[in-house]
Design an enzyme around this catalytic site. Structure first.
Site, PDB file in Angstrom:
ATOM      1  N   PRO A  20      37.229  17.581  24.338  1.00  0.00           N
ATOM      2  CA  PRO A  20      38.303  17.146  24.019  1.00  0.00           C
ATOM      3  C   PRO A  20      37.880  16.005  22.287  1.00  0.00           C
ATOM      4  O   PRO A  20      36.975  15.617  22.389  1.00  0.00           O
ATOM      5  CB  PRO A  20      39.079  16.591  24.980  1.00  0.00           C
ATOM      6  CG  PRO A  20      37.698  16.320  26.533  1.00  0.00           C
ATOM      7  CD  PRO A  20      36.515  17.370  25.680  1.00  0.00           C
ATOM      8  N   GLU A  21      38.714  16.388  21.681  1.00  0.00           N
ATOM      9  CA  GLU A  21      38.232  15.516  20.734  1.00  0.00           C
ATOM     10  C   GLU A  21      39.442  14.155  20.749  1.00  0.00           C
ATOM     11  O   GLU A  21      40.261  14.260  21.675  1.00  0.00           O
ATOM     12  CB  GLU A  21      38.349  15.952  19.278  1.00  0.00           C
ATOM     13  CG  GLU A  21      36.986  16.997  19.398  1.00  0.00           C
ATOM     14  CD  GLU A  21      36.318  16.924  17.359  1.00  0.00           C
ATOM     15  OE1 GLU A  21      37.510  15.928  17.280  1.00  0.00           O
ATOM     16  OE2 GLU A  21      36.549  18.245  16.666  1.00  0.00           O
TER      17      GLU A  21
ATOM     18  N   LYS B 227      36.992   7.944  22.623  1.00  0.00           N
ATOM     19  CA  LYS B 227      36.657   9.202  23.521  1.00  0.00           C
ATOM     20  C   LYS B 227      37.178   8.485  24.879  1.00  0.00           C
ATOM     21  O   LYS B 227      37.262   9.418  25.429  1.00  0.00           O
ATOM     22  CB  LYS B 227      36.437   9.800  23.079  1.00  0.00           C
ATOM     23  CG  LYS B 227      36.157  11.298  22.195  1.00  0.00           C
ATOM     24  CD  LYS B 227      35.853  11.816  21.777  1.00  0.00           C
ATOM     25  CE  LYS B 227      35.596  12.452  20.200  1.00  0.00           C
ATOM     26  NZ  LYS B 227      34.327  14.090  20.297  1.00  0.00           N
TER      27      LYS B 227
ATOM     28  N   ARG C 113      31.409  20.260  34.719  1.00  0.00           N
ATOM     29  CA  ARG C 113      30.580  20.061  34.123  1.00  0.00           C
ATOM     30  C   ARG C 113      29.881  18.426  34.720  1.00  0.00           C
ATOM     31  O   ARG C 113      28.877  18.653  34.165  1.00  0.00           O
ATOM     32  CB  ARG C 113      29.697  20.155  32.368  1.00  0.00           C
ATOM     33  CG  ARG C 113      30.109  22.108  32.242  1.00  0.00           C
ATOM     34  CD  ARG C 113      29.880  22.798  30.851  1.00  0.00           C
ATOM     35  NE  ARG C 113      31.204  22.826  30.236  1.00  0.00           N
ATOM     36  CZ  ARG C 113      30.992  22.815  29.729  1.00  0.00           C
ATOM     37  NH1 ARG C 113      29.995  23.575  28.131  1.00  0.00           N
ATOM     38  NH2 ARG C 113      32.286  23.215  28.696  1.00  0.00           N
TER      39      ARG C 113
ATOM     40  N   ARG D 176      25.006  21.990  14.816  1.00  0.00           N
ATOM     41  CA  ARG D 176      26.969  22.725  14.478  1.00  0.00           C
ATOM     42  C   ARG D 176      26.355  23.224  13.172  1.00  0.00           C
ATOM     43  O   ARG D 176      25.977  23.498  12.538  1.00  0.00           O
ATOM     44  CB  ARG D 176      27.167  21.467  15.113  1.00  0.00           C
ATOM     45  CG  ARG D 176      27.231  20.719  16.105  1.00  0.00           C
ATOM     46  CD  ARG D 176      27.923  19.884  17.052  1.00  0.00           C
ATOM     47  NE  ARG D 176      29.594  20.607  16.964  1.00  0.00           N
ATOM     48  CZ  ARG D 176      30.032  19.453  17.984  1.00  0.00           C
ATOM     49  NH1 ARG D 176      29.703  18.649  17.386  1.00  0.00           N
ATOM     50  NH2 ARG D 176      31.132  19.516  17.964  1.00  0.00           N
TER      51      ARG D 176
END
Ligand SMILES: [Zn+2]
Length: 293
Positions: free
Chosen positions: A2-3, A61, A115, A271
């Site tokens: 999630p951003e 976040k 997770r 990335r």
């Protein structure tokens, strides 16, 4: 993962569904989910029992629920965390980690995380530039959606850093909440290459980029956030759908919607960076960057 817009969507959901309610009990189903709460799972439950939730706040976040005890429940969704508001009778989710039941017997708040990279802890609040924030959050910069975000200070700090533009955007001590997806989208909108050296960036370009970051995040927020992880759903269980309108991220080889040039992808900090090689010209000295596609 999630951003920020997704996390803000969750915060808004918490504000709507749990603020103003009193916690009857918090049950920790998996110790790992509260590993950052040093005194342990039993203490976690003791600290929040009978507390009324006064507010739902966010920085970057991190999310927190301010309690009438003066402390706060701090939560981070990690890679796969979800916060669900579920009627009390609904069977437990497979990866249910923490359950909050309320004294009104209304819907429960459930932390579900396959997770378990995220987690929860009860924290004291400290003052951060006039705002009470949990201790672990005090070092995190405000994000562009925060009404108190200091755009002038950000521009000054950015130009002082000797780094590449996208690295600065991802640096949580400079500005929080901009992840890989939104960085690529904002850079595409601003027609700036990810490797531009920040110290050479004109102030006007920084202002324009900041406006574009805000545009991208606001659009994502309106759409309920982007979701690239099927595990991620918002506080009510609905997935985001902003990914339909992405211009750069994940679109390697497809035509740029402004100029028709096929979009490119470069490796970046383990990335990728997606960009238009024509609209977003590489700085001269970045010629050594290896092109993947
Ligand atoms: Zn283009």
């Amino acid at each position: 993962m999630p951003e920020l817009p997704e996390v803000e969507t969750v915060r808004a959901g918490l504000e709507r569904f749990v603020v103003g309610r009193r916690i009857a009990a918090a049950t920790v189903g998996h110790e790992r989910a509260v590993r950052r709460h040093r005194p342990g799972a039993a203490d976690f439950g003791d600290r929040v029992r009978d507390c009324r939730i006064e507010g739902a706040a966010r920085r970057g976040k991190y999310l927190w629920l301010a309690l009438d005890s003066g402390e706060a429940v701090l939560a981070h969704l990690g890679m796969s965390g979800q916060l669900l508001v579920q009627p009390a009778g609904v069977p437990d989710e497979k990866h249910l980690r923490v359950r909050f039941a309320f004294d009104d017997d209304g819907p429960e708040l459930r932390s579900v995380d396959q997770r378990t990279f995220g987690g929860m802890s009860v924290e004291e609040l400290v003052d951060s530039a006039g705002t009470p924030v949990p201790v672990p959050v005090a070092h995190i910069a405000r994000d562009p959606l925060d009404p108190a975000f200091d755009a002038v200070g950000f521009a000054r700090a950015l130009r002082r850093r000797r780094t590449q533009l996208k690295r600065a955007l991802l640096d949580q001590s400079l500005v929080s909440g901009i992840g890989n997806i939104y960085a690529d989208e904002a850079l595409w909108l601003a027609r700036l290459h990810y490797a531009r050296p920040t110290h050479s960036l004109p102030a006007a370009d920084v202002r324009r980029l900041l406006a574009d970051v805000t545009t991208v995040m606001t659009a994502a927020l309106a759409a309920g956030g982007t979701s690239f992880d099927s595990l991620y759903v918002n506080v009510n269980g609905a997935s985001g759908y902003f990914d339909r309108s992405l211009e750069a991220y994940g679109r390697v080889g497809r035509p740029c919607s402004r100029c028709g040039t096929p979009l490119a992808r470069d490796p970046f900090m383990n990335r990728s960076s997606f960009f238009c090689p024509d609209c977003q010209r590489a700085p001269r000295r970045a010629g050594s960057v290896r092109r993947v596609n």
